[in-house]
Write an enzyme that holds these catalytic residues in place. Structure first.
Site, short mmCIF file in Angstrom:
data_model
loop_
_atom_site.label_atom_id
_atom_site.label_comp_id
_atom_site.label_asym_id
_atom_site.label_seq_id
_atom_site.Cartn_x
_atom_site.Cartn_y
_atom_site.Cartn_z
CB SER A 263 -61.10 -9.49 -30.32
OG SER A 263 -59.79 -9.97 -30.58
CE1 TYR B 275 -62.05 -9.85 -35.72
CE2 TYR B 275 -60.20 -9.31 -34.30
CZ TYR B 275 -61.32 -10.08 -34.57
OH TYR B 275 -61.72 -11.06 -33.69
#
Length: 253
Positions: free
Chosen positions: A136, A149
């Site tokens: 990401s 995350y």
């Protein structure tokens, strides 16, 4: 990568980016197997003509069953995409966040490793193939509202680098897909107007994947500000800007 004749397994492709990439690979001429936890969604996707397999990346037995099933039905499998992931807001002032942190690591990092471990021997035995991991932009430019995350995706990036080094000479390549914020529903577009549209994102990704050799990192234009923030000297300002989202946590208003 030649995207027209692959046999692709995407773990975590029952919705969002994973499902859109499954459709794009299929439209290009590849055979695609969609993996996911929810039987109902898999049935809907099978109605589109996709092969499907049930898989829960947090369950080692489930991953092994999926691997064995694909070994029987798709012995020519040559591309594995580790798409499964969760993103959960956390308040680090409250120790109760730990459950969310554990779930995030279990899915995003350990789930990725489980899938890779399950299929790497098959790909090495073939002498050719591709593993596509999914990190990401948040791996490189943290979003403080979702700290674990960010940590999990940074770990996926580091793991991808090490995996590529260890598989050198085997014929198995490793590509890391690095998405920015992508709006997979109209509601998400409203919540984050800066998010890249799903269609535009998938089009750019497939174009990048077609390059020869396959890039080590699949970086759409919209993620470059994240990937190179430290190099460009924008990191501190961007993290401060993104920290404003902490005001959405209960008790922070």
């Amino acid at each position: 990568m030649d995207i027209t004749s692959r046999t692709v397994f995407i773990a975590g492709a029952t919705s969002g980016i994973g499902l859109e990439l499954a459709r794009r690979f299929a439209a290009a001429g590849s055979t695609v197997v969609v993996g996911g936890r929810r039987a109902g969604l898999l049935e809907e996707i099978a109605a589109e003509g996709f092969a499907t397999v049930q898989i829960d990346v947090t369950d080692p037995v489930s991953v092994e069953r999926a691997r064995d099933a694909l070994g029987r039905t798709h012995p020519d499998l040559d591309t594995v995409v580790t798409m499964s992931g969760v993103g959960i807001p956390e308040d680090l002032r409250d120790p109760a966040h730990f459950g969310a942190a554990r779930e995030t690591i279990e899915t995003n990092l350990l789930g990725t490793i489980r899938v890779i471990d399950a299929f790497t021997p098959h790909l090495i035995a073939r002498g050719a193939g591709t593993i596509v991991t999914v990190s990401s932009g948040i791996a490189f430019l943290p979003f403080p509202l979702m700290p674990t995350y960010a940590a999990s995706k940074a770990a996926v990036h580091a793991y991808s680098e090490a995996l590529r080094a260890q598989l050198a000479g085997t014929g198995v390549e490793v590509a890391e897909l690095v998405p920015p914020a992508v709006a997979t529903t109209p509601e998400q577009s409203k919540l984050n107007p800066r998010a890249l549209g799903l269609g535009a994102f998938a089009t750019e990704v497939m174009q990048l994947l077609k390059a020869e050799p396959t890039p080590h990192e699949i970086l759409v234009q919209g993620v470059l500000m994240h990937r190179w923030a430290e190099r460009e000297g924008t990191y501190a300002d961007l993290v401060a800007q993104r920290s404003q989202a902490l005001a959405t946590l209960p008790g922070r208003r």
